[in-house]
Design a protein around this motif. Structure first.
Motif, PDB file in Angstrom:
ATOM      1  N   GLN A  53      41.188  38.972  42.736  1.00 43.40           N
ATOM      2  CA  GLN A  53      42.508  38.202  43.245  1.00 43.40           C
ATOM      3  C   GLN A  53      42.783  38.528  41.820  1.00 43.40           C
ATOM      4  O   GLN A  53      44.459  39.081  42.360  1.00 43.40           O
ATOM      5  CB  GLN A  53      42.362  36.790  43.432  1.00 43.40           C
ATOM      6  N   PRO A  82      41.226  40.028  48.314  1.00 44.23           N
ATOM      7  CA  PRO A  82      42.586  39.553  47.582  1.00 44.23           C
ATOM      8  C   PRO A  82      43.363  39.404  48.868  1.00 44.23           C
ATOM      9  O   PRO A  82      44.328  39.576  48.233  1.00 44.23           O
ATOM     10  CB  PRO A  82      42.517  39.962  46.524  1.00 44.23           C
ATOM     11  N   GLN A  85      46.678  37.779  47.861  1.00 43.23           N
ATOM     12  CA  GLN A  85      46.994  37.881  46.463  1.00 43.23           C
ATOM     13  C   GLN A  85      48.249  39.478  47.648  1.00 43.23           C
ATOM     14  O   GLN A  85      48.930  39.707  47.119  1.00 43.23           O
ATOM     15  CB  GLN A  85      46.350  38.756  45.593  1.00 43.23           C
TER      16      GLN A  85
END
Length: 303
Positions: A53, A82, A85
């Motif tokens: 992340q 992730p 993100q």
């Protein structure tokens, strides 16, 4: 022959040397290849550790400062883990990066399902503005990687694989390439599936399109190949089956057509085995492709 991933560190090292905007971000995986580059450019070769992340968040931060971040790890750790993100730090903030993955759908079966990402392209397809490259040969991977880094501030995903076609073809980072022409159907072979598709369709009266850039999807190439009448299109993708079916339907809106999406199945294979065994289990080996494509297109495809 070297692999697509073998090209990554040498190419990026040369880009780091020549372009002060380029930065490389790693999460341990692949870090050994950048040891010398890190000595020369300690402020632009960054290993965040096993923190995926943070990996993407840090890339977004560097992009906000004007750098062109290139981010590398396995696909499952780069796109799936992730994803928030990717969606927010890059997409919502309106900044770009080049995400370069390894391990693909099942390159390393011994690593188990944690190291497989057959849904990566479909997942990125839920977001706006991504370019997705799926090279089928190390030479193509190098070309597309250079395209990606040079693509201003765009968001680009380059999907590397150990699977490869025997020969490279010219790629431009945009259009599909016609490698065989026929009249009874269209087969779109994505990246490293091309050799198996050409073997499977030998003697069939079909057009084969080769796709190494799948987002944006080259709708014009599919429309040209399909012609003015009824169209039958088979997609052969090295990731989740049906990922680009909607794109074909959009390309042929208003034209009578059928679409068969072949690729990695949704059912998890709970066996390690080899990549070749996984290919066969998902029906992507030449024999299986021949049966599935021939059965879909019917007698009209046979000369």
């Amino acid at each position: 022959m070297d692999t697509m991933r073998d090209r990554l560190a040498p190419v990026l090292t040369r880009l780091l040397d020549g372009d002060p905007r380029v930065a490389v971000l790693l999460a341990e995986i692949g870090a050994d290849g950048f040891t010398e580059a890190g000595r020369r450019h300690p402020d632009r070769v960054i290993n965040v550790g096993i923190r995926e992340q943070l990996l993407v968040g840090a890339a977004a931060g560097l992009a906000l400062t004007g750098l062109r971040p290139v981010v590398h790890t396995f696909a499952s750790f780069l796109v799936e883990r992730p994803f928030e993100q990717v969606k927010l730090d890059l997409g919502h903030q309106g900044v770009g990066a080049v995400l370069v993955s390894a391990a693909a759908s099942y390159d390393w079966p011994a690593g188990g399902y944690t190291h497989m990402a057959p849904g990566d392209v479909a997942l990125l397809g839920t977001l706006d503005g991504w370019t997705v490259h799926v090279p089928g040969h190390p030479d193509e991977a190098e070309t597309l990687l250079r395209h990606a880094v040079a693509a201003g501030d765009d968001k680009v995903y380059v999907r590397l694989s150990l699977l490869s076609n025997g020969d490279a073809l010219p790629v431009d980072g945009a259009r599909f390439r016609t490698v065989r022409e026929g009249r009874a159907g269209v087969v779109v072979a994505v990246g490293p599936t091309l050799d198996d598709v050409l073997t499977a369709t030998q003697g069939l009266d079909v057009t084969v399109l080769y796709a190494t850039t799948v987002r944006p999807f080259d709708a014009a190439a599919v429309r040209r190949a399909a012609g003015a009448g009824r169209a039958d299109v088979v997609l052969v993708e090295p990731y989740l089956a049906g990922t680009s079916t909607a794109a074909v339907n959009d390309a042929l809106a208003g034209v009578p057509h059928r679409v068969l999406g072949l690729g990695v199945g949704r059912r998890e294979l709970r066996r390690y085995g080899t990549a070749a065994e996984h290919t066969a289990a998902h029906g992507l080996d030449p024999r299986s492709l021949r049966e599935r494509i021939g059965g879909f297109l019917g007698a009209a495809a046979r000369h």
